[in-house]
Design a protein around this motif. Structure first.
Motif, PDB file in Angstrom:
ATOM      1  N   ALA A   1       0.979  -1.033  -0.064  1.00 55.04           N
ATOM      2  CA  ALA A   1       0.077  -0.107  -0.026  1.00 55.04           C
ATOM      3  C   ALA A   1       0.922   1.211  -0.105  1.00 55.04           C
ATOM      4  O   ALA A   1       1.958   1.275   0.816  1.00 55.04           O
ATOM      5  CB  ALA A   1      -1.013  -0.098   1.369  1.00 55.04           C
ATOM      6  N   ALA A   2       0.397   2.205  -0.650  1.00 52.28           N
ATOM      7  CA  ALA A   2       1.135   3.610  -0.745  1.00 52.28           C
ATOM      8  C   ALA A   2       0.422   4.594  -1.224  1.00 52.28           C
ATOM      9  O   ALA A   2      -0.870   4.475  -1.444  1.00 52.28           O
ATOM     10  CB  ALA A   2       2.318   3.586  -2.160  1.00 52.28           C
ATOM     11  N   VAL A   3       0.654   5.955  -0.705  1.00 52.38           N
ATOM     12  CA  VAL A   3      -0.147   7.052  -1.037  1.00 52.38           C
ATOM     13  C   VAL A   3       0.104   7.303  -2.455  1.00 52.38           C
ATOM     14  O   VAL A   3       0.979   7.373  -3.008  1.00 52.38           O
ATOM     15  CB  VAL A   3       0.416   8.235  -0.130  1.00 52.38           C
ATOM     16  CG1 VAL A   3      -0.175   9.614  -0.391  1.00 52.38           C
ATOM     17  CG2 VAL A   3       0.292   8.056   1.608  1.00 52.38           C
ATOM     18  N   ARG A   4      -1.224   7.868  -3.109  1.00 51.23           N
ATOM     19  CA  ARG A   4      -1.508   8.297  -4.315  1.00 51.23           C
ATOM     20  C   ARG A   4      -1.611   9.699  -4.130  1.00 51.23           C
ATOM     21  O   ARG A   4      -2.681  10.359  -3.790  1.00 51.23           O
ATOM     22  CB  ARG A   4      -2.753   7.711  -4.964  1.00 51.23           C
ATOM     23  CG  ARG A   4      -2.341   6.071  -5.412  1.00 51.23           C
ATOM     24  CD  ARG A   4      -3.471   5.911  -6.494  1.00 51.23           C
ATOM     25  NE  ARG A   4      -3.031   4.522  -6.981  1.00 51.23           N
ATOM     26  CZ  ARG A   4      -2.464   4.209  -8.003  1.00 51.23           C
ATOM     27  NH1 ARG A   4      -1.796   5.201  -8.747  1.00 51.23           N
ATOM     28  NH2 ARG A   4      -1.970   2.878  -8.580  1.00 51.23           N
ATOM     29  N   ALA A   5      -0.530  10.534  -4.713  1.00 49.66           N
ATOM     30  CA  ALA A   5      -0.547  11.785  -4.551  1.00 49.66           C
ATOM     31  C   ALA A   5      -1.071  12.575  -5.839  1.00 49.66           C
ATOM     32  O   ALA A   5      -0.682  12.129  -6.827  1.00 49.66           O
ATOM     33  CB  ALA A   5       0.669  12.500  -3.984  1.00 49.66           C
ATOM     34  N   ASP A   6      -1.547  13.646  -5.660  1.00 51.66           N
ATOM     35  CA  ASP A   6      -1.888  14.582  -6.791  1.00 51.66           C
ATOM     36  C   ASP A   6      -0.723  15.589  -7.247  1.00 51.66           C
ATOM     37  O   ASP A   6      -0.368  15.864  -8.292  1.00 51.66           O
ATOM     38  CB  ASP A   6      -3.022  15.653  -6.350  1.00 51.66           C
ATOM     39  CG  ASP A   6      -4.297  14.847  -6.193  1.00 51.66           C
ATOM     40  OD1 ASP A   6      -4.988  14.284  -7.226  1.00 51.66           O
ATOM     41  OD2 ASP A   6      -4.844  14.650  -5.171  1.00 51.66           O
ATOM     42  N   ALA A   7       0.076  15.926  -6.111  1.00 49.79           N
ATOM     43  CA  ALA A   7       1.564  16.605  -6.452  1.00 49.79           C
ATOM     44  C   ALA A   7       2.519  16.226  -5.046  1.00 49.79           C
ATOM     45  O   ALA A   7       2.026  15.832  -4.081  1.00 49.79           O
ATOM     46  CB  ALA A   7       1.207  18.036  -6.167  1.00 49.79           C
ATOM     47  N   THR A   8       3.604  16.067  -5.581  1.00 54.24           N
ATOM     48  CA  THR A   8       4.563  15.834  -4.796  1.00 54.24           C
ATOM     49  C   THR A   8       5.854  17.034  -4.449  1.00 54.24           C
ATOM     50  O   THR A   8       6.202  17.596  -5.665  1.00 54.24           O
ATOM     51  CB  THR A   8       5.497  14.337  -4.987  1.00 54.24           C
ATOM     52  OG1 THR A   8       4.770  13.637  -4.965  1.00 54.24           O
ATOM     53  CG2 THR A   8       6.735  14.130  -4.333  1.00 54.24           C
TER      54      THR A   8
ATOM     55  N   GLY B   1       2.361  11.923  -9.050  1.00 54.28           N
ATOM     56  CA  GLY B   1       1.491  13.244  -9.360  1.00 54.28           C
ATOM     57  C   GLY B   1       2.457  14.046  -9.867  1.00 54.28           C
ATOM     58  O   GLY B   1       3.514  13.790 -10.336  1.00 54.28           O
ATOM     59  N   ALA B   2       2.079  15.616  -9.987  1.00 51.86           N
ATOM     60  CA  ALA B   2       2.905  16.819 -10.465  1.00 51.86           C
ATOM     61  C   ALA B   2       3.905  16.857  -9.535  1.00 51.86           C
ATOM     62  O   ALA B   2       3.975  16.777  -8.247  1.00 51.86           O
ATOM     63  CB  ALA B   2       2.004  17.985 -10.641  1.00 51.86           C
ATOM     64  N   LEU B   3       5.238  17.199 -10.126  1.00 56.99           N
ATOM     65  CA  LEU B   3       6.347  17.363  -9.074  1.00 56.99           C
ATOM     66  C   LEU B   3       6.726  18.691  -9.244  1.00 56.99           C
ATOM     67  O   LEU B   3       6.559  19.494 -10.008  1.00 56.99           O
ATOM     68  CB  LEU B   3       7.547  16.425  -9.855  1.00 56.99           C
ATOM     69  CG  LEU B   3       7.487  15.094  -9.785  1.00 56.99           C
ATOM     70  CD1 LEU B   3       8.731  14.372 -10.324  1.00 56.99           C
ATOM     71  CD2 LEU B   3       7.067  14.367  -8.620  1.00 56.99           C
ATOM     72  N   ARG B   4       7.200  19.169  -7.906  1.00 56.53           N
ATOM     73  CA  ARG B   4       7.706  20.469  -7.528  1.00 56.53           C
ATOM     74  C   ARG B   4       9.038  20.234  -6.833  1.00 56.53           C
ATOM     75  O   ARG B   4       8.964  19.489  -5.725  1.00 56.53           O
ATOM     76  CB  ARG B   4       6.850  21.544  -6.873  1.00 56.53           C
ATOM     77  CG  ARG B   4       7.443  22.740  -6.418  1.00 56.53           C
ATOM     78  CD  ARG B   4       6.697  23.593  -5.781  1.00 56.53           C
ATOM     79  NE  ARG B   4       5.613  24.257  -6.787  1.00 56.53           N
ATOM     80  CZ  ARG B   4       4.798  25.161  -6.614  1.00 56.53           C
ATOM     81  NH1 ARG B   4       5.061  26.017  -5.543  1.00 56.53           N
ATOM     82  NH2 ARG B   4       4.160  25.598  -7.487  1.00 56.53           N
ATOM     83  N   LEU B   5      10.002  20.750  -7.130  1.00 55.90           N
ATOM     84  CA  LEU B   5      11.534  20.749  -6.533  1.00 55.90           C
ATOM     85  C   LEU B   5      11.546  22.051  -5.944  1.00 55.90           C
ATOM     86  O   LEU B   5      11.594  23.211  -6.377  1.00 55.90           O
ATOM     87  CB  LEU B   5      12.573  20.684  -7.469  1.00 55.90           C
ATOM     88  CG  LEU B   5      13.965  20.671  -6.992  1.00 55.90           C
ATOM     89  CD1 LEU B   5      14.133  19.465  -5.983  1.00 55.90           C
ATOM     90  CD2 LEU B   5      14.882  20.485  -8.089  1.00 55.90           C
ATOM     91  N   VAL B   6      11.810  21.958  -4.380  1.00 59.64           N
ATOM     92  CA  VAL B   6      11.987  23.171  -3.623  1.00 59.64           C
ATOM     93  C   VAL B   6      13.636  23.120  -3.385  1.00 59.64           C
ATOM     94  O   VAL B   6      14.162  22.117  -2.792  1.00 59.64           O
ATOM     95  CB  VAL B   6      11.478  22.894  -2.391  1.00 59.64           C
ATOM     96  CG1 VAL B   6      11.832  24.060  -1.298  1.00 59.64           C
ATOM     97  CG2 VAL B   6       9.892  23.165  -2.528  1.00 59.64           C
TER      98      VAL B   6
END
Length: 488
Positions: A172-179, A199-204
């Protein structure tokens, strides 16, 4: 390039940076970036309901501090603590000080699930980048509640339950809309099956750039500018030989279309000329009168800069096996696909002096490795690296995320373009011709595979536009994809 680094290298870079900055600075940088991303996804923060799924690691701390920032902007924030006795104390204090509330999520309590089901946005801070295996039952139940709630789900650094280094999902794993990931991408975020969970990726940017320069990336995804730099473009002095002549050994009485599609991929992919050798000559000439056909044998077909062998070759009866052996023995770059992979002698491939590019799909890769197809699909990075090492060749592993690995064990390239509509008969034959044309134009095997996959995926998108397409449509869209890349 979008580059991704192994967990151990990211952690080493973090330790080096933490030794030079005030305590807690990296977590605050991460929390600020996470809160900003959540705010943008929500649109309106004031009055929004936010649930934090908080584990015992630093990801939980990032979530708590980000939650405190959102609470100060007027959001109603509830933190669900899965390990209350090991939670980040400073983060809990910050959240409470900002007006957020905390509930115990370690048991089957109505308050924990209710906070998730009522949320507009759920922040997954359960497990960090060191997590292995699937979620524990309690966390898995909350992850399911988040998915069922209809709330936006944002993962902290990576979705909990996926493997950061391999992209495997073993439970089992989390399904994200964004990471929202920090410092650097992790390989699992770019490679299926984990990519589908991210999901969509954003790099900080948290300041790791200088520290990460000491390490080589594990995975890299070419972007438009990277591909544009590699595209072969003819000059004023170019002729068909300077542009690259590709030899194609493909097709059979049963599968003449494979030869036509491979030639289509080559011609639309920039080959100066295509020499076809095989039993589908009439079909090839009928579709492409510019093709140069020959009955063989391969050594007498004429001058070529590279060969493609295998699509639709059949069972190797007749002279197909001889043509395959002649191509493998040639002292020019060779791409082996489809039936060629099944029929080629592995030791002869390993002994080749010129570059070799193998292009299996998961089923073919599984047969070459002697494992089940599901094992290849679950662990694509391991499979492509193993094949490249075993055959001393560059390997392009086709699939939902196409991977290209060299025999040197270096950086694996992952293709960021494509569409599920490319899962159609003959699509791989077009890719073989396209990548072969790039080999003939002088690109190395790794570059030819990566550029070919990028253009092929982009052509699939352009041809489909959300509707079914055939392999011929993909080939016809290659010039538009080429122009799109050059325009950036």
């Amino acid at each position: 390039m979008r580059t991704a680094y192994r967990v151990e290298d990211v952690r080493a870079a973090e330790r080096a940076l933490m030794a030079r900055v005030p305590e807690g600075a990296l977590m605050q940088r991460a929390a600020a970036g996470l809160a900003a991303a959540c705010g943008q996804l929500l649109g309106k923060v004031y009055g929004a309901r936010v649930a934090l799924l908080v584990g015992s690691g630093d990801n939980g701390g990032d979530a708590l501090y980000a939650g405190a920032r959102l609470a100060r902007r007027g959001a109603g924030v509830t933190a669900v603590l899965l390990s209350p006795e090991r939670v980040h104390g400073g983060g809990v204090a910050a959240l409470r000080g900002a007006g957020g509330r905390v509930v115990d999520g370690s048991g089957d309590l109505p308050g924990a699930g209710g906070a998730v089901l009522r949320a507009d946005l759920v922040v997954d801070g359960i497990v960090g980048i060191g997590g292995k295996g699937g979620l524990r039952p309690g966390a898995a139940e909350l992850a399911r509640a988040a998915e069922e709630s209809g709330a936006l789900v944002v993962a902290v650094d990576l979705p909990s339950g996926v493997d950061a280094d391999t992209g495997e999902v073993r439970g089992a794993a989390v399904r994200a809309d964004a990471t929202v990931t920090f410092g650097a991408y992790k390989p699992g975020l770019l490679v299926d099956p984990a990519r589908e969970y991210a999901g969509a990726l954003r790099l900080v940017d948290i300041g790791l750039g200088g520290e990460l320069s000491a390490y080589a990336p594990a995975v890299e995804a070419p972007q438009y500018a990277d591909v544009a730099r590699l595209l072969p473009v003819p000059g004023g002095e170019s002729d068909k030989y300077r542009r690259g002549v590709l030899g194609v050994v493909a097709g059979s009485a049963r599968y003449p279309g494979a030869a036509v599609l491979a030639v289509a991929g080559a011609l639309r992919g920039g080959a100066g000329a295509v020499r076809y050798v095989g039993p589908a000559a009439d079909a090839v000439i009928a579709r492409f009168p510019e093709a140069l056909v020959s009955a063989g044998p391969v050594p007498k077909a004429g001058r070529v800069q590279a060969w493609v062998v295998g699509p639709g070759l059949g069972d190797g009866h007749g002279d197909a096996g001889e043509r395959l052996r002649d191509v493998v023995a040639a002292d020019v770059p060779v791409l082996i696909d489809a039936d060629g992979l099944r029929l080629a002698d592995a030791s002869a491939v390993r002994k080749r002096g010129a570059p070799t590019l193998l292009t299996p799909h998961a089923g073919e890769a599984a047969a070459l490795l002697g494992v089940e197809r599901a094992e290849v699909e679950a662990s694509r990075l391991d499979a492509v690296r193993e094949l490249a090492g075993r055959y001393a060749a560059t390997v392009l592993l086709k699939g939902s995320t196409t991977l290209v690995a060299g025999a040197d064990g270096g950086v694996v390239r992952v293709n960021p373009t494509g569409t599920a509509w490319l899962a159609t008969a003959g699509s791989g034959d077009v890719l073989s011709g396209l990548a072969g044309a790039l080999l003939a134009a002088g690109l190395g095997a790794r570059d030819a595979g990566a550029v070919g996959a990028f253009l092929h995926g982009l052509a699939g998108r352009l041809a489909a536009e959300g509707a079914p397409v055939g392999a011929q449509d993909v080939a016809e869209a290659l010039p538009a994809a080429w122009r799109d890349v050059r325009r950036g």
